[in-house]
Write an enzyme that holds these catalytic residues in place. Sequence first.
Site, short mmCIF file in Angstrom:
data_model
loop_
_atom_site.label_atom_id
_atom_site.label_comp_id
_atom_site.label_asym_id
_atom_site.label_seq_id
_atom_site.Cartn_x
_atom_site.Cartn_y
_atom_site.Cartn_z
N LYS A 49 -35.40 54.10 3.15
CA LYS A 49 -35.35 53.33 1.89
C LYS A 49 -35.47 54.26 0.69
O LYS A 49 -34.81 54.06 -0.33
CB LYS A 49 -36.45 52.27 1.88
N GLN A 93 -44.06 47.33 3.90
CA GLN A 93 -43.49 47.67 5.21
C GLN A 93 -44.34 47.06 6.32
O GLN A 93 -45.56 47.27 6.38
CB GLN A 93 -43.42 49.20 5.35
N ASP A 116 -37.30 41.10 -0.19
CA ASP A 116 -37.10 40.82 1.24
C ASP A 116 -36.80 39.33 1.46
O ASP A 116 -36.36 38.94 2.53
CB ASP A 116 -38.40 41.13 2.01
#
Length: 279
Positions: A49, A93, A116
């Site tokens: 990322k 994460q 997300d």
Amino acid sequence: MAQILDGKALAKKIKEQVAAEAASLPRRPGLAVILVGENPASQVYVRGKEKDCEECGILNLGCKIPAETSEEELLRIIAEMNADPAVDGILVQLPLPKHIDEGKVLRAISPAKDVDCFHPENVGEMMVGDPICWPCTPFGVMELLREYGISAAGKHCVVLGRSNIVGKPMTLLLLRDNGTVTVCHSRTPDLKEQCLKADILVAAVGKVNLVTADMVKEGAVVIDVAMNRNEAGKLCGDVDYVAVAEKASYITPVPGGVGPMTRAVLMRNVLAAAKDHQK
Ligand code: NAP
């Protein structure tokens, strides 16, 4: 022989588009990826990322904190990022260390920065309309289908897996594209029978060789979301790729199919959030 749905190539194109648009904004978009602890797989994902942010001109405003960090401290960091106007997207994460309540943490992220699309408010938005961001993996699948001119309209779509991250939003997106969708899971008794009905088959289970050629209709579009390791330690999906590619019309490889699309859509989600914040 199936045509390959090249996620790697499309992801590159999407990231180039994101970079061009990000550069034209008055303020550079910012993504905060929070990594708690040193899970090796998570470290690899976070590095990916960070690299994507660099390629897309997105500021990397994340932090890496020790596994012993308390839930309270993590919630404080999230609150700080929620209030920081330079941060457009926040991503924690997963998985988190056991002493931290994942649900509580995901709910603490401002829905406006939830790139997300895991926050219940955004999950609700998905049900009724158009959220600013869609979950990266299923949206990446839809973008890949679109790139190759494949529509779900009028097709029978079968989704294997019903997780909140992949299976459920995948189902909604296929439905939104006017597909007729069947969702299968671990309690589905007749998986082969269901799969054989699929014009578009999406496998998101996490079991090597779950989908064999005898389960696939001639000419079906086969999307393999899974990322497994086989006995030799090689990355593979749920689909018996070589045999299924003989019957399918289109197929995603693993690696190089859905994986790169997930990463590219995350960058696009950050851009979408940044544009919304800069309106
Ligand atoms: P998950 O949360 O473990 O969900 C797996 C789903 O598969 C569950 O709904 C489960 O059913 C179902 N299932 C298990 N055994 C089954 C069987 N024999 N037949 C039919 N369904 C079965 O996994 P996930 O997070 O959705 O991820 C799925 C796979 O996609 C994993 O390999 C993961 O690594 C991969 N993934 C890839 C990406 C990417 O970017 N390419 C992103 C996310 C995930 P129950 O609900 O009944 O338990």
